[in-house]
Write a protein that holds these residues in place. Structure first.
Motif, short mmCIF file in Angstrom:
data_model
loop_
_atom_site.label_atom_id
_atom_site.label_comp_id
_atom_site.label_asym_id
_atom_site.label_seq_id
_atom_site.Cartn_x
_atom_site.Cartn_y
_atom_site.Cartn_z
N LYS A 138 -30.60 43.60 19.15
CA LYS A 138 -31.25 43.09 20.35
C LYS A 138 -32.76 43.17 20.17
N GLY A 139 -33.46 42.15 20.60
CA GLY A 139 -34.92 42.15 20.46
C GLY A 139 -35.50 40.92 21.10
N THR A 140 -36.61 40.44 20.55
CA THR A 140 -37.27 39.26 21.10
C THR A 140 -37.70 38.31 19.99
N ILE A 141 -37.74 37.03 20.30
CA ILE A 141 -38.36 36.02 19.44
C ILE A 141 -39.73 35.73 20.04
N SER A 142 -40.74 35.74 19.22
CA SER A 142 -42.08 35.45 19.74
C SER A 142 -42.73 34.36 18.91
N PHE A 143 -43.33 33.39 19.62
CA PHE A 143 -44.18 32.39 18.96
C PHE A 143 -45.32 32.09 19.92
N GLY A 144 -46.53 32.32 19.44
CA GLY A 144 -47.68 32.22 20.32
C GLY A 144 -47.60 33.31 21.38
N LEU A 145 -47.70 32.92 22.64
CA LEU A 145 -47.63 33.88 23.74
C LEU A 145 -46.25 33.89 24.39
N VAL A 146 -45.30 33.17 23.80
CA VAL A 146 -43.95 33.08 24.36
C VAL A 146 -43.07 34.15 23.74
#
Length: 284
Positions: A6-14
């Motif tokens: 479990k975690g997050t995908i980040s691109f730019g500020l998203v």
């Protein structure tokens, strides 16, 4: 489907909260090895070749072999510290590229990405953006103590993450021996080969391909089961407490007898010395 990360995908500020699921599974049929004599499963033990004795987990340390029989030991604490420093639960997309720019030799393993709580809207946003631009994301992620390079793309309306090899993990084709240089080909032979390729060309349908060996092996196993041609492994004989108690008593008795003999011998020796001393005094 089991969630493995479990975690997050980040691109730019998203940032998109996501869950990771294994997209493929190995269906190889695993065969056990039995002792031919008693038909019991073989047990594999960790044995030190020098001490010639089995070692437990607490007796094992990890090390890197940098040369033949030359090691650098690494403690569990050091490895844990390194892992914690690099175990940020996020998939950071660093670049966007076209899928056709990546040779299939780089691809390793596939994972499905699903939105976690509160991540559906951003999940749909990234999916739609990738579809509209025809691009895939290049990202980094930490999985099982290894930093992985990965691509994120759309597969049947689902975000798919595929780990890919780093360039230094792909061996050079220059190391392959006996590869012929470009040479002349006979036109008739080349035309025939192209014609054969055209005749066998079709749309890719993965459902038409099956593992024939695995199916045949499963059929053989099932036939043996139905014919009652099976083997039941013998259970290890439970220790006999009565026998063990007798063994312990006999061992204790032998030990006591040895101790008694030593004590008697010491007393006899001391008695002889005493008599010898008295005799010397009388003579004097």
């Amino acid at each position: 489907m089991h969630t493995m990360w479990k975690g997050t995908i980040s691109f730019g500020l998203v940032n998109i909260p996501v869950k990771l699921h294994t997209a493929t599974e190995n269906k190889d049929i695993k065969l056990r090895q039995l002792h031919k004599e008693c038909e019991s499963p073989i047990k594999y033990e960790k044995v030190c070749p020098v001490c010639e004795k089995e070692v437990g987990q607490d007796d094992i340390v990890r090390a890197f072999e940098y040369a033949k029989n030359k090691f650098v030991k690494l403690s569990d604490e050091e490895l844990k510290e390194l892992k914690e420093e690099n175990s940020d639960k996020s998939v950071e997309i660093v670049d966007f590229v076209k899928l056709e720019e990546i040779d299939p030799i780089y691809f390793e393993k596939s994972y499905y990405l699903s939105p976690n709580e509160g991540g559906s809207k951003a999940y749909v946003l990234l999916r739609q953006a990738l579809e509209d631009t025809g691009k895939i994301g290049i990202a980094k992620i930490m999985i099982r103590s290894k930093e992985q390079l990965a691509v994120i793309r759309v597969y049947q309306n689902t975000l798919l993450m595929e780990t890919i090899h780093y360039p230094d993990e792909v061996r050079s084709v220059g190391d392959v021996q006996n590869v012929p240089e470009e040479g002349e080909t006979v036109k008739k032979e080349l035309d025939t080969a192209k014609m054969l390729i055209d005749q066998l060309t079709t749309e890719f349908d993965p459902t038409k391909y099956t593992d024939e060996y695995r199916n045949a092996l499963l059929e053989l196993i099932e036939a043996r089961k139905n014919a009652d041609e099976v083997t039941t492994a013998k259970e290890k004989k439970a220790p006999d407490n009565v026998t063990n108690l007798m063994d312990a008593l006999e061992a204790s008795l032998q030990k006591a007898n040895k101790g008694q003999k030593k004590t008697t011998k010491k007393k006899t020796t001391a008695s002889k010395k005493s008599k010898s001393t008295k005799k010397v005094k009388k003579e004097a």
